[in-house]
Design a protein around this motif. Sequence first.
Motif, PDB file in Angstrom:
ATOM      1  N   ARG A  78       0.830  -1.206   0.000  1.00  0.00           N
ATOM      2  CA  ARG A  78       0.000   0.000   0.000  1.00  0.00           C
ATOM      3  C   ARG A  78       0.867   1.260   0.000  1.00  0.00           C
ATOM      4  NH1 ARG A  78      -5.176   1.183   1.503  1.00  0.00           N
ATOM      5  NH2 ARG A  78      -5.581  -0.763   0.355  1.00  0.00           N
ATOM      6  N   ALA A 107      -6.722 -12.725  -0.347  1.00  0.00           N
ATOM      7  CA  ALA A 107      -7.754 -11.773   0.075  1.00  0.00           C
ATOM      8  C   ALA A 107      -7.205 -10.352   0.094  1.00  0.00           C
ATOM      9  CB  ALA A 107      -8.290 -12.165   1.457  1.00  0.00           C
ATOM     10  N   GLU A 108      -5.965 -10.216   0.538  1.00  0.00           N
ATOM     11  CA  GLU A 108      -5.353  -8.892   0.627  1.00  0.00           C
ATOM     12  C   GLU A 108      -5.099  -8.304  -0.771  1.00  0.00           C
ATOM     13  OE1 GLU A 108      -4.763 -11.224   4.285  1.00  0.00           O
ATOM     14  OE2 GLU A 108      -4.397 -11.644   2.150  1.00  0.00           O
ATOM     15  N   ALA A 111      -8.414  -7.048  -2.144  1.00  0.00           N
ATOM     16  CA  ALA A 111      -8.767  -5.759  -1.537  1.00  0.00           C
ATOM     17  C   ALA A 111      -7.962  -4.614  -2.138  1.00  0.00           C
ATOM     18  CB  ALA A 111      -8.560  -5.822  -0.024  1.00  0.00           C
ATOM     19  N   GLU A 112      -6.703  -4.877  -2.496  1.00  0.00           N
ATOM     20  CA  GLU A 112      -5.848  -3.815  -3.026  1.00  0.00           C
ATOM     21  C   GLU A 112      -6.265  -3.384  -4.430  1.00  0.00           C
ATOM     22  OE1 GLU A 112      -2.812  -1.019  -2.655  1.00  0.00           O
ATOM     23  OE2 GLU A 112      -3.684  -2.360  -1.141  1.00  0.00           O
ATOM     24  N   ASP A 114      -9.299  -2.710  -5.852  1.00  0.00           N
ATOM     25  CA  ASP A 114     -10.211  -1.567  -5.884  1.00  0.00           C
ATOM     26  C   ASP A 114      -9.534  -0.292  -5.404  1.00  0.00           C
ATOM     27  OD1 ASP A 114     -12.397  -2.909  -6.941  1.00  0.00           O
ATOM     28  OD2 ASP A 114     -13.227  -3.428  -4.978  1.00  0.00           O
ATOM     29  N   SER A 115      -8.748  -0.397  -4.349  1.00  0.00           N
ATOM     30  CA  SER A 115      -8.064   0.782  -3.816  1.00  0.00           C
ATOM     31  C   SER A 115      -7.138   1.386  -4.861  1.00  0.00           C
ATOM     32  CB  SER A 115      -7.268   0.402  -2.563  1.00  0.00           C
ATOM     33  OG  SER A 115      -6.446   1.481  -2.151  1.00  0.00           O
ATOM     34  N   LYS A 147     -11.385 -11.115  -9.664  1.00  0.00           N
ATOM     35  CA  LYS A 147     -11.541  -9.695  -9.372  1.00  0.00           C
ATOM     36  C   LYS A 147     -10.949  -8.838 -10.493  1.00  0.00           C
ATOM     37  CE  LYS A 147     -12.565  -6.159  -6.737  1.00  0.00           C
ATOM     38  NZ  LYS A 147     -13.960  -5.804  -6.408  1.00  0.00           N
TER      39      LYS A 147
END
Length: 330
Positions: A78, A107-108, A111-112, A114-115, A147
């Motif tokens: 991130r 999973a991580e 999530a990254e 979309d961010s 995704k």
Amino acid sequence: MERIDIHCHAVPPGYRQHALDNGHEKPDGMPALPAWSPEAHIALMDKLNITKSILSITSPGTHLGPTQTTSDAVKVTRQTNEELSAICAAHPSRFGFFASLPLPCVAESVAEIDSALDTLGAVGFAVLSNAHGVYLGDEALDPVFAKLNARKAILFIHPTTCNFLSGGRVEAAKPLPTYPRPMMEFMFDETRAVANLLLSGTVARYPDITFIMSHCGCALPSLIDRIGGFASLLSAGKEGDKSEEYRKLLRERFFFDLAGFPFPNQIHGLLRMLGDDGRKRFVYGTDYPFTPEKVVVGLAEQLDQGCEEIFGDDERTAVYSGNARRLLGF
């Protein structure tokens, strides 16, 4: 002639420190992490008439070791994506970026995605050929690809050191350790990853992902018929030779950057594999700063000469910038 650089890297201060802290002062057997700054990069761009460069983090990526905790890998990923986003915001006409993912953390990484796209403004994602022994195309990564497919993402594949899992531990393969792995082993590892993407059906299952294979297709053109032929043997002959099916997927779903040494020989295998329309899938790349400026300039001159011999004016314009504009929606 205008150029758009799809394959180039950044080594910003925050990421550099993370890499050094995790023992990557000589990544993949290279002499050192190269010096890099936006100003030096833009100066090279001006010298070569590169109007836009798409920055990415190269090997060893942002999940910096098998012993790094998941939370640390997510944090470094991130922070690095934010660092690249800030550089691009400061120079919006010159830079875009491919975001990193903390693979093999599934999973991580989901999530990254979309961010990176919605908050940080990434134009796609840079992934390594394997993430600590988990290769692209492994079924464990299917949620990540689902995704990426849902977001119609661009996926830039970059090679890394061959890693394999042995007794629950990650081991790095280092044949001919006298030589840095980018010299030869990188080419084999990305070929291995793309072969697995094809053989596993990942490319076919996720039709809305656009892939970029680096370094002029690596060793894939020489092996595509063998890979497709063996696919029939693995299915006990039920499906037949899949070489042409795989070539069709490569023509329709992949772009191929010309970073490295495509001339005088390598590009001809790629053209033969893809057919006449293959040149519509070529994009320019420098691999700067891991390829030093002097070498980048020399390779650009070699590319100019080679392209003039085999491409017409319109085709050269497409290879240098037009195909990238179409790919990125500029």
